[in-house]
Design an enzyme around this catalytic site. Structure first.
Site, mmCIF file in Angstrom:
data_model
loop_
_atom_site.group_PDB
_atom_site.id
_atom_site.type_symbol
_atom_site.label_atom_id
_atom_site.label_comp_id
_atom_site.label_asym_id
_atom_site.label_seq_id
_atom_site.Cartn_x
_atom_site.Cartn_y
_atom_site.Cartn_z
ATOM 1 N N ASP A 41 -11.921 -4.765 -8.990
ATOM 2 C CA ASP A 41 -11.300 -4.272 -10.222
ATOM 3 C C ASP A 41 -11.197 -5.394 -11.241
ATOM 4 O OD1 ASP A 41 -11.083 -1.953 -8.805
ATOM 5 O OD2 ASP A 41 -8.911 -1.790 -8.904
ATOM 6 N N THR A 64 -16.439 0.133 -7.064
ATOM 7 C CA THR A 64 -16.321 -0.247 -8.475
ATOM 8 C C THR A 64 -15.401 0.704 -9.248
ATOM 9 O OG1 THR A 64 -18.266 1.114 -8.973
ATOM 10 C CG2 THR A 64 -18.657 -1.225 -8.570
ATOM 11 N N HIS A 65 -14.872 0.174 -10.367
ATOM 12 C CA HIS A 65 -14.254 1.008 -11.411
ATOM 13 C C HIS A 65 -15.003 0.638 -12.675
ATOM 14 C CE1 HIS A 65 -11.025 3.114 -9.492
ATOM 15 N NE2 HIS A 65 -10.509 2.030 -8.973
ATOM 16 N N ASP A 94 -15.472 4.535 -7.686
ATOM 17 C CA ASP A 94 -14.182 5.182 -7.371
ATOM 18 C C ASP A 94 -13.714 5.963 -8.600
ATOM 19 O OD1 ASP A 94 -11.671 5.795 -6.405
ATOM 20 O OD2 ASP A 94 -10.987 3.720 -6.249
ATOM 21 N N ARG A 95 -14.469 7.003 -8.983
ATOM 22 C CA ARG A 95 -14.244 7.691 -10.247
ATOM 23 C C ARG A 95 -13.072 8.670 -10.197
ATOM 24 N NH1 ARG A 95 -13.077 10.399 -13.768
ATOM 25 N NH2 ARG A 95 -14.187 10.996 -15.671
ATOM 26 N N LYS A 96 -12.744 9.130 -9.006
ATOM 27 C CA LYS A 96 -11.632 10.094 -8.856
ATOM 28 C C LYS A 96 -11.728 11.238 -9.865
ATOM 29 C CE LYS A 96 -8.263 6.791 -7.005
ATOM 30 N NZ LYS A 96 -8.932 5.503 -7.266
ATOM 31 N N ASN A 102 -17.589 22.513 -14.062
ATOM 32 C CA ASN A 102 -18.533 22.360 -15.168
ATOM 33 C C ASN A 102 -18.353 21.030 -15.907
ATOM 34 O OD1 ASN A 102 -20.628 23.525 -16.963
ATOM 35 N ND2 ASN A 102 -18.987 23.299 -18.479
ATOM 36 N N TYR A 216 0.633 -1.955 1.182
ATOM 37 C CA TYR A 216 -0.421 -2.539 2.018
ATOM 38 C C TYR A 216 -0.122 -2.424 3.505
ATOM 39 C CZ TYR A 216 -2.284 -4.670 -2.233
ATOM 40 O OH TYR A 216 -2.824 -4.870 -3.475
HETATM 41 N N1 5IU Z 1 -7.103 2.911 -4.491
HETATM 42 C C1 5IU Z 1 -5.889 2.642 -3.925
HETATM 43 N N2 5IU Z 1 -5.187 3.637 -3.318
HETATM 44 C C2 5IU Z 1 -5.635 4.910 -3.251
HETATM 45 C C3 5IU Z 1 -6.900 5.168 -3.837
HETATM 46 C C4 5IU Z 1 -7.612 4.174 -4.437
HETATM 47 O O1 5IU Z 1 -5.423 1.516 -3.934
HETATM 48 O O2 5IU Z 1 -4.979 5.769 -2.669
HETATM 49 I I1 5IU Z 1 -7.632 7.009 -3.769
HETATM 50 C C5 5IU Z 1 -7.931 1.880 -5.127
HETATM 51 C C6 5IU Z 1 -7.318 1.152 -6.289
HETATM 52 C C7 5IU Z 1 -7.993 -0.173 -6.228
HETATM 53 C C8 5IU Z 1 -8.188 -0.415 -4.744
HETATM 54 O O3 5IU Z 1 -9.282 -0.080 -6.809
HETATM 55 O O4 5IU Z 1 -8.273 0.878 -4.161
HETATM 56 C C9 5IU Z 1 -7.082 -1.216 -4.063
HETATM 57 O O5 5IU Z 1 -7.000 -2.500 -4.647
HETATM 58 P P1 5IU Z 1 -5.999 -3.632 -4.099
HETATM 59 O O6 5IU Z 1 -6.431 -3.961 -2.673
HETATM 60 O O7 5IU Z 1 -6.187 -4.760 -5.055
HETATM 61 O O8 5IU Z 1 -4.603 -3.059 -4.142
#
Ligand code: 5IU
Length: 265
Positions: A41, A64-65, A94-96, A102, A216
């Site tokens: 990120d 990626t974001h 990780d576009r969510k 559509n 974490y």
């Molecule tokens: N991320 C999360 N939790 C989730 C989801 C995605 O942390 O439930 I879905 C993403 C956000 C970030 C990465 O891109 O995972 C975690 O980063 P850190 O390890 O720096 O917290």
């Protein structure tokens, strides 16, 4: 006790898996002996490419974001793809996605980012219902892409629980051609004839949270106790710029040791 598939090796699971994306991921994991995904990120092209090159040898998936990169251009994608080939990893944007079928179809294929053209894996919220999977599938399936559903989030107070989570699993079951797993905090299988890949973010060895809701757990908690398959680590690895490679090695080892402990049970 975790579902039976959890105790199988990645190779055994690769052989049995009906989904091509899951098969290539499991094979790659065994080949490189890693279940680590690094979440990068960062907001510049230079940092993203430099971290990807440094952690590349130790990861199965680079997450990626892409929309946070200030100087995004087509060359960034080309270079990321080159690194994925050089180091043998898959790219996971990780576009969510979270809109109706559509709309997500266009968000996945078009715009500036054209995610489907370069990202092997992407993910979607299930809040809009199954149309989101159908819409993304129209774009992703012909390209051989794979989709993960967001069954559980790692952050404090997340609403992804109870029937939301179980109905998300039902949606995955009905769309196994495209959906090969989940972002979740634990194994989602209930039956022995199904094998969803679980990738778990919220992994850290040194701290418990980030002050913004992130929580974490250790690789051991994720892989051995909860049956996750891939650990996703972000700031724990790229947080200190002079230690990126050392931390990637450390998390790769912790994740792989946990996996070996689990399959020997
Ligand atoms: N991320 C999360 N939790 C989730 C989801 C995605 O942390 O439930 I879905 C993403 C956000 C970030 C990465 O891109 O995972 C975690 O980063 P850190 O390890 O720096 O917290």
């Amino acid at each position: 006790k975790l579902p039976m598939n959890t105790y199988k090796t990645y190779t055994e699971r690769a052989k049995q898996h009906p989904n091509a994306c899951a098969r290539s991921l499991f094979e790659l994991m065994e080949r490189k002996q890693t279940n680590l995904s690094v979440a990068v990120d960062v907001t510049t092209k230079k940092e993203l490419l430099s971290i990807a090159d440094a952690v590349g040898p130790f990861v199965c998936v680079l997450k990626t974001h892409i929309d946070i990169v200030e100087d995004f251009d087509a060359d960034l994608v080309a270079q990321l793809e080159n690194l994925a080939k050089k180091h043998d990893f898959l790219i996971f944007e990780d576009r969510k996605f979270a809109d109706i079928g559509n709309t997500v179809k266009h968000q996945y294929a078009s715009g500036i980012y054209k995610i489907a053209s370069w990202s092997h894996i992407t993910n979607a919220h299930t809040v809009p219902g199954e149309g989101i999977i159908k819409g993304l599938g129209e774009v992703g399936l012909p390209l051989g892409r794979g989709l993960l559903l967001l069954a559980e989030m790692s952050s404090k107070g997340a609403l992804t629980k109870g029937s939301y989570t179980t109905e998300s699993v039902e949606m995955a079951r009905r769309n196994k051609d495209f959906v090969f797993g989940f972002i979740a905090q634990q194994k989602m299988n209930q039956f022995d004839d199904e094998d969803f890949v679980v990738m778990s973010p919220g992994v850290g060895l040194d701290v418990k949270g980030d002050g913004l809701g992130q929580q974490y757990r250790t690789p051991h908690q994720v892989i051995v106790e909860s049956g996750g398959d891939v650990i996703i680590v972000g700031r724990g690895i790229y947080g200190q710029p002079d230690q990126v490679e050392a931390q990637a090695k450390r998390y790769r080892q912790a994740g792989w040791d946990a996996y070996l402990e689990r399959v020997r049970i």
